[in-house]
Scaffold this motif. Structure first.
Motif, PDB file in Angstrom:
ATOM      1  N   UNK A  73      -0.636   1.852   4.755  1.00  0.00           N
ATOM      2  CA  UNK A  73       0.571   2.326   4.075  1.00  0.00           C
ATOM      3  C   UNK A  73       0.222   3.454   3.105  1.00  0.00           C
ATOM      4  N   UNK A  74      -0.891   3.297   2.383  1.00  0.00           N
ATOM      5  CA  UNK A  74      -1.305   4.350   1.445  1.00  0.00           C
ATOM      6  C   UNK A  74      -1.670   5.642   2.175  1.00  0.00           C
ATOM      7  N   UNK A  75      -2.340   5.515   3.323  1.00  0.00           N
ATOM      8  CA  UNK A  75      -2.693   6.715   4.093  1.00  0.00           C
ATOM      9  C   UNK A  75      -1.432   7.458   4.548  1.00  0.00           C
ATOM     10  N   UNK A  76      -0.432   6.678   5.010  1.00  0.00           N
ATOM     11  CA  UNK A  76       0.837   7.286   5.412  1.00  0.00           C
ATOM     12  C   UNK A  76       1.488   7.967   4.199  1.00  0.00           C
ATOM     13  N   UNK A  77       1.439   7.283   3.050  1.00  0.00           N
ATOM     14  CA  UNK A  77       2.092   7.793   1.838  1.00  0.00           C
ATOM     15  C   UNK A  77       1.481   9.121   1.399  1.00  0.00           C
ATOM     16  N   UNK A  78       0.162   9.227   1.489  1.00  0.00           N
ATOM     17  CA  UNK A  78      -0.527  10.455   1.059  1.00  0.00           C
ATOM     18  C   UNK A  78      -0.059  11.640   1.893  1.00  0.00           C
ATOM     19  N   UNK A  79       0.221  11.400   3.185  1.00  0.00           N
ATOM     20  CA  UNK A  79       0.602  12.496   4.087  1.00  0.00           C
ATOM     21  C   UNK A  79       2.076  12.858   3.999  1.00  0.00           C
ATOM     22  N   UNK A  80       2.888  11.992   3.391  1.00  0.00           N
ATOM     23  CA  UNK A  80       4.345  12.191   3.417  1.00  0.00           C
ATOM     24  C   UNK A  80       4.801  13.285   2.452  1.00  0.00           C
ATOM     25  N   UNK A  81       5.895  13.964   2.820  1.00  0.00           N
ATOM     26  CA  UNK A  81       6.513  14.948   1.917  1.00  0.00           C
ATOM     27  C   UNK A  81       7.387  14.244   0.893  1.00  0.00           C
ATOM     28  N   UNK A  82       7.894  13.074   1.266  1.00  0.00           N
ATOM     29  CA  UNK A  82       8.825  12.337   0.421  1.00  0.00           C
ATOM     30  C   UNK A  82       8.538  10.848   0.583  1.00  0.00           C
ATOM     31  N   UNK A  83       8.506  10.115  -0.526  1.00  0.00           N
ATOM     32  CA  UNK A  83       8.290   8.666  -0.477  1.00  0.00           C
ATOM     33  C   UNK A  83       9.570   7.970  -0.931  1.00  0.00           C
ATOM     34  N   UNK A  84       9.988   6.947  -0.182  1.00  0.00           N
ATOM     35  CA  UNK A  84      11.182   6.186  -0.534  1.00  0.00           C
ATOM     36  C   UNK A  84      10.785   4.722  -0.702  1.00  0.00           C
ATOM     37  N   UNK A  85      10.924   4.202  -1.925  1.00  0.00           N
ATOM     38  CA  UNK A  85      10.605   2.808  -2.203  1.00  0.00           C
ATOM     39  C   UNK A  85      11.934   2.054  -2.320  1.00  0.00           C
ATOM     40  N   UNK A  86      12.110   1.025  -1.473  1.00  0.00           N
ATOM     41  CA  UNK A  86      13.379   0.288  -1.457  1.00  0.00           C
ATOM     42  C   UNK A  86      13.188  -1.066  -2.137  1.00  0.00           C
ATOM     43  N   UNK A  87      14.048  -1.365  -3.124  1.00  0.00           N
ATOM     44  CA  UNK A  87      13.981  -2.642  -3.842  1.00  0.00           C
ATOM     45  C   UNK A  87      15.357  -3.306  -3.817  1.00  0.00           C
ATOM     46  N   UNK A  88      15.376  -4.606  -4.138  1.00  0.00           N
ATOM     47  CA  UNK A  88      16.648  -5.334  -4.146  1.00  0.00           C
ATOM     48  C   UNK A  88      17.020  -5.803  -5.545  1.00  0.00           C
ATOM     49  N   UNK A  89      16.173  -5.518  -6.522  1.00  0.00           N
ATOM     50  CA  UNK A  89      16.456  -5.955  -7.889  1.00  0.00           C
ATOM     51  C   UNK A  89      15.466  -5.311  -8.831  1.00  0.00           C
ATOM     52  N   UNK A  90      15.229  -5.967  -9.960  1.00  0.00           N
ATOM     53  CA  UNK A  90      14.313  -5.443 -10.962  1.00  0.00           C
ATOM     54  C   UNK A  90      12.877  -5.429 -10.411  1.00  0.00           C
ATOM     55  N   UNK A  91      12.021  -4.636 -11.030  1.00  0.00           N
ATOM     56  CA  UNK A  91      10.627  -4.522 -10.593  1.00  0.00           C
ATOM     57  C   UNK A  91       9.717  -5.439 -11.394  1.00  0.00           C
ATOM     58  N   UNK A  92       8.817  -6.141 -10.702  1.00  0.00           N
ATOM     59  CA  UNK A  92       7.778  -6.891 -11.406  1.00  0.00           C
ATOM     60  C   UNK A  92       6.733  -5.894 -11.884  1.00  0.00           C
ATOM     61  N   UNK A  93       5.865  -6.316 -12.812  1.00  0.00           N
ATOM     62  CA  UNK A  93       4.888  -5.365 -13.369  1.00  0.00           C
ATOM     63  C   UNK A  93       3.928  -4.884 -12.284  1.00  0.00           C
ATOM     64  N   UNK A  94       3.589  -5.755 -11.305  1.00  0.00           N
ATOM     65  CA  UNK A  94       2.709  -5.326 -10.211  1.00  0.00           C
ATOM     66  C   UNK A  94       3.379  -4.231  -9.376  1.00  0.00           C
ATOM     67  N   UNK A  95       4.704  -4.350  -9.188  1.00  0.00           N
ATOM     68  CA  UNK A  95       5.436  -3.333  -8.429  1.00  0.00           C
ATOM     69  C   UNK A  95       5.531  -2.031  -9.220  1.00  0.00           C
ATOM     70  N   UNK A  96       5.676  -2.156 -10.552  1.00  0.00           N
ATOM     71  CA  UNK A  96       5.711  -0.972 -11.409  1.00  0.00           C
ATOM     72  C   UNK A  96       4.394  -0.209 -11.291  1.00  0.00           C
ATOM     73  N   UNK A  97       3.284  -0.950 -11.240  1.00  0.00           N
ATOM     74  CA  UNK A  97       1.955  -0.330 -11.112  1.00  0.00           C
ATOM     75  C   UNK A  97       1.859   0.459  -9.816  1.00  0.00           C
ATOM     76  N   UNK A  98       2.340  -0.145  -8.718  1.00  0.00           N
ATOM     77  CA  UNK A  98       2.328   0.541  -7.422  1.00  0.00           C
ATOM     78  C   UNK A  98       3.197   1.791  -7.485  1.00  0.00           C
ATOM     79  N   UNK A  99       4.376   1.667  -8.100  1.00  0.00           N
ATOM     80  CA  UNK A  99       5.296   2.800  -8.202  1.00  0.00           C
ATOM     81  C   UNK A  99       4.642   3.957  -8.964  1.00  0.00           C
ATOM     82  N   UNK A 100       3.971   3.630 -10.074  1.00  0.00           N
ATOM     83  CA  UNK A 100       3.285   4.681 -10.847  1.00  0.00           C
ATOM     84  C   UNK A 100       2.192   5.346 -10.021  1.00  0.00           C
ATOM     85  N   UNK A 101       1.455   4.522  -9.253  1.00  0.00           N
ATOM     86  CA  UNK A 101       0.367   5.103  -8.467  1.00  0.00           C
ATOM     87  C   UNK A 101       0.935   5.982  -7.349  1.00  0.00           C
ATOM     88  N   UNK A 102       2.080   5.604  -6.770  1.00  0.00           N
ATOM     89  CA  UNK A 102       2.715   6.441  -5.746  1.00  0.00           C
ATOM     90  C   UNK A 102       3.245   7.734  -6.360  1.00  0.00           C
TER      91      UNK A 102
END
Length: 168
Positions: free
Chosen positions: A49-78
């Motif tokens: 997933x990270x390899x795909x993300x690095x190559x993408x022109x646009x990243x779309x993260x889909x959530x259904x509610x609030x973000x947990x801190x682990x998800x926030x960390x991933x979002x920041x890294x993306x």
């Protein structure tokens, strides 16, 4: 069925093409496995997933509610990859307007550093059917009017269609 993809449910990376009038070239959308999958195979899928993300022109993260801190960390890294990043709050049809506003505000304030507020949008990708006594249930159309203009710089009124890609 529920229709919601649980954490770790995407094993492959299905691809879709989005073609829109007024857009010179189509968009290729790649659905990657989640970034927070645990257990055997989870790390491999996360790496893919990270390899795909690095190559993408646009990243779309889909959530259904609030973000947990682990998800926030991933979002920041993306967000740190330098690609354009959108955070999409899905399942709008299951919330009242007040709850929708509250969640959207919460997500926008949480993501204030890495993401502009305009890049946090809501949608209803697959609205639940509405039962009709004595008739077939009504299937509402997807509500993507906030999301589509962010995918490509063309007005949503031009229309567009999303279909599975025939080739990788």
């Amino acid at each position: 069925g529920e229709g919601a993809a649980g954490m770790g449910s995407t094993r492959r990376t299905p691809m879709y093409r989005l073609q829109r009038k007024g857009l010179e070239r189509g968009l290729r959308l790649v659905d990657t496995p989640g970034m927070l999958e645990a257990g055997d195979g989870g790390l491999n899928r996360e790496e893919r997933a990270r390899q795909q993300a690095v190559r993408a022109d646009l990243l779309v993260v889909v959530v259904e509610g609030d973000l947990r801190s682990s998800e926030m960390t991933v979002l920041r890294s993306l967000a740190g990859l330098g690609n354009r990043l959108l955070l999409v709050l899905n399942k709008r049809d299951l919330r009242g307007a007040a709850e929708e506003r509250r969640l959207l505000q919460l997500l926008r304030s949480r993501c204030e550093g890495p993401l502009p507020a305009a890049h946090v949008v809501t949608c209803s990708a697959a609205p639940h059917t509405i039962p009709r006594p004595g008739g077939h249930p009504l299937q509402p159309a997807p509500d993507l009017h906030e999301l589509l203009p962010r995918l490509a710089p063309v007005p949503h009124s031009d229309g567009g269609e999303l279909r599975p890609a025939h080739s990788p």
